[in-house]
Design an enzyme around this catalytic site. Structure first.
Site, PDB file in Angstrom:
ATOM      1  N   CYS A   1     -17.856  -6.490 -14.971  1.00 59.58           N
ATOM      2  CA  CYS A   1     -18.855  -5.449 -14.665  1.00 59.58           C
ATOM      3  C   CYS A   1     -19.994  -5.442 -15.686  1.00 59.58           C
ATOM      4  CB  CYS A   1     -18.203  -4.067 -14.639  1.00 59.58           C
ATOM      5  SG  CYS A   1     -17.205  -3.774 -13.171  1.00 59.58           S
TER       6      CYS A   1
ATOM      7  N   CYS B   1     -22.308   0.468  -8.348  1.00 56.61           N
ATOM      8  CA  CYS B   1     -21.388   1.231  -7.498  1.00 56.61           C
ATOM      9  C   CYS B   1     -21.398   2.716  -7.870  1.00 56.61           C
ATOM     10  CB  CYS B   1     -19.968   0.659  -7.579  1.00 56.61           C
ATOM     11  SG  CYS B   1     -19.345   0.507  -9.255  1.00 56.61           S
TER      12      CYS B   1
ATOM     13  N   CYS C   1     -23.563  -3.585 -15.486  1.00 61.77           N
ATOM     14  CA  CYS C   1     -23.815  -3.200 -14.088  1.00 61.77           C
ATOM     15  C   CYS C   1     -23.217  -1.813 -13.830  1.00 61.77           C
ATOM     16  CB  CYS C   1     -23.190  -4.224 -13.144  1.00 61.77           C
ATOM     17  SG  CYS C   1     -23.364  -3.769 -11.398  1.00 61.77           S
TER      18      CYS C   1
ATOM     19  N   ASP D   1       0.788  -1.231   0.000  1.00 62.97           N
ATOM     20  CA  ASP D   1       0.000   0.000   0.000  1.00 62.97           C
ATOM     21  C   ASP D   1       0.825   1.288   0.000  1.00 62.97           C
ATOM     22  OD1 ASP D   1      -2.250   1.546  -0.074  1.00 62.97           O
ATOM     23  OD2 ASP D   1      -2.514   1.598   2.085  1.00 62.97           O
TER      24      ASP D   1
ATOM     25  N   CYS E   1     -22.689   5.656  -5.142  1.00 63.58           N
ATOM     26  CA  CYS E   1     -21.709   6.533  -4.502  1.00 63.58           C
ATOM     27  C   CYS E   1     -22.383   7.840  -4.056  1.00 63.58           C
ATOM     28  CB  CYS E   1     -20.562   6.841  -5.470  1.00 63.58           C
ATOM     29  SG  CYS E   1     -19.408   8.027  -4.754  1.00 63.58           S
TER      30      CYS E   1
END
Ligand code: SF4
Ligand code: SF4
Length: 382
Positions: free
Chosen positions: A193, A199, A196, A139, A203
């Site tokens: 995806c 998301c 779709c 990260d 949001c």
């Protein structure tokens, strides 16, 4: 198949078995060629102001593995699955409202967990391939975990900008290591995806841009980590979030039923990941460190989390919190906390809240807080 191919395949198999023994849920291999498309995308993102400011390293370092390890040949990506469901979640009720930390902050800080696993895997690789040079990252490393994971076939890139694995959905932590040793790459996975758009539609701030891009400056996950006063348009959208935002993951059909409890150290403690909002307001640094210091969500210190707790109390119109909010407004030495308390008292609008704002207006000297007090008092007069 040449003898070298046979040797390579056997090595890859041994690495996979060792990774599983270490508690790594999935590994994948990719070439360490530069990430050309990503480089272009990051440049455009930076120009448009979509970057979060938390990125490490230059765009070149984040997209050219051989700037991080000379003669880089292979990227080995790892994924560690984390839970998505909280057992025995304490209820949030009027009079005792609770905040929430996002799932990626449950359990022990994943940076530490993954680093320990990568160190063990690195030791194994160094014993298997004498003279190999390796650089591991989790990260905060310069290389993009997501780009590495996608190229390594760990998962595909969702419109929510998450890496979605077929086995664990997007509830995975990612890490990687760069090697100066060539290992046969795995194949990237096709995006699933399709049509779709759940998301993007879900949001709360419109931070997801069609085509799988994120405007970090609008994303609640990033906004919860900022230290200044939150811009007005995002305060209510924060809801009861103290750190991070999971909305674009929880609505994703690919995450349906995904809830993996493979790692004891990643198990959430209900009282820590869903704490009483008012219990956050007067924590000393020592208390905060003792209680939350091992969670990934504590990395920016207590101030952003306390600010978010104060704002959440206002959004939830928690009348029982007025005395505590008044105390923050009158006594907290940090202007951002006082400003947040003023806003929240303005949302609650009881006579006590109005009185607290009036009292504070006579003593406040910080212009930013004065402005918030004035605006909060004007709500009551509308
Ligand atoms: S984390 Fe939350 S705010 Fe950020 S893109 Fe996802 S749903 Fe939107
Ligand atoms: S919600 Fe739909 S569009 Fe978004 S990442 Fe999941 S599958 Fe893709």
């Amino acid at each position: 198949m040449t003898p070298t191919d046979v040797k390579q395949k056997a090595l890859k198999q041994r690495l996979k078995e060792e990774a599983a023994a270490i508690g790594i849920d999935k590994i994948g291999f990719a070439s360490a060629d530069p990430f050309v498309t990503m480089k272009e995308r990051l440049t455009v993102q930076q120009q448009k102001g979509y970057a979060s400011g938390f990125e490490k390293g230059s765009i070149a370092e984040r997209t050219e593995p051989d700037l991080l390890l000379p003669e880089a040949k292979t990227i080995l990506s790892i994924a560690v699955a984390y839970p998505s469901k909280l057992k025995d979640a304490p209820p949030s009720r009027k009079g005792s409202r609770r905040g929430v930390f996002c799932r990626a902050s449950w359990g022990e800080d994943y940076h530490h967990v993954l680093r320990r696993k990568l160190e063990k895997l690195q030791a194994f690789i160094e014993a298997e391939i004498p003279g190999v040079r390796v650089r591991s990252m989790v990260d905060t490393g310069e290389l993009s975990d997501r780009a590495a994971a996608i190229r390594s076939g760990i998962g595909w890139s969702g419109k929510n900008c998450a890496v979605i694995t077929p086995e664990f959905g997007s509830y995975v932590y990612l890490g990687e290591m760069i090697l100066d040793y060539a290992i046969e790459p795995d194949q990237p996975l096709e995006s699933q995806c399709g049509t779709c758009n759940k998301c993007v539609d879900a949001c709360p701030t419109g931070a997801l841009i069609q085509g799988g891009q994120l405007d970090s400056s609008k994303c609640i996950a990033f906004l919860t980590q900022t230290k200044d006063m939150l811009p007005e348009q995002y305060r209510k959208k924060l809801g009861n979030r103290l750190y991070g935002c999971d909305t674009c993951q929880t609505v994703c059909p690919e995450n349906k039923g995904m809830d993996h409890h493979h790692h004891e150290e990643l198990e959430p403690e209900p009282e820590k990941v869903k704490p009483l909002l008012q219990s956050m307001l007067f924590l000393s640094n020592k208390e905060f460190k003792q209680t939350y210091g091992k969670m990934a969500g504590s990395w920016r210190g207590k101030k952003p989390i306390q600010r978010n707790a104060v704002l959440a109390l206002g959004t939830l119109k928690e009348e029982a919190a007025v005395p505590d909010l008044q105390k923050v407004l009158l006594e907290d030495v940090r202007p951002v906390l006082r400003a947040a308390a003023a806003w929240s008292l303005g949302q609650i609008q009881t006579a006590d809240a109005q009185h607290a704002l009036h009292t504070a207006s006579e003593k406040e000297t910080d212009p930013m807080v004065e402005k918030e007090i004035l605006e909060a008092r004007m709500i009551g007069e509308e």
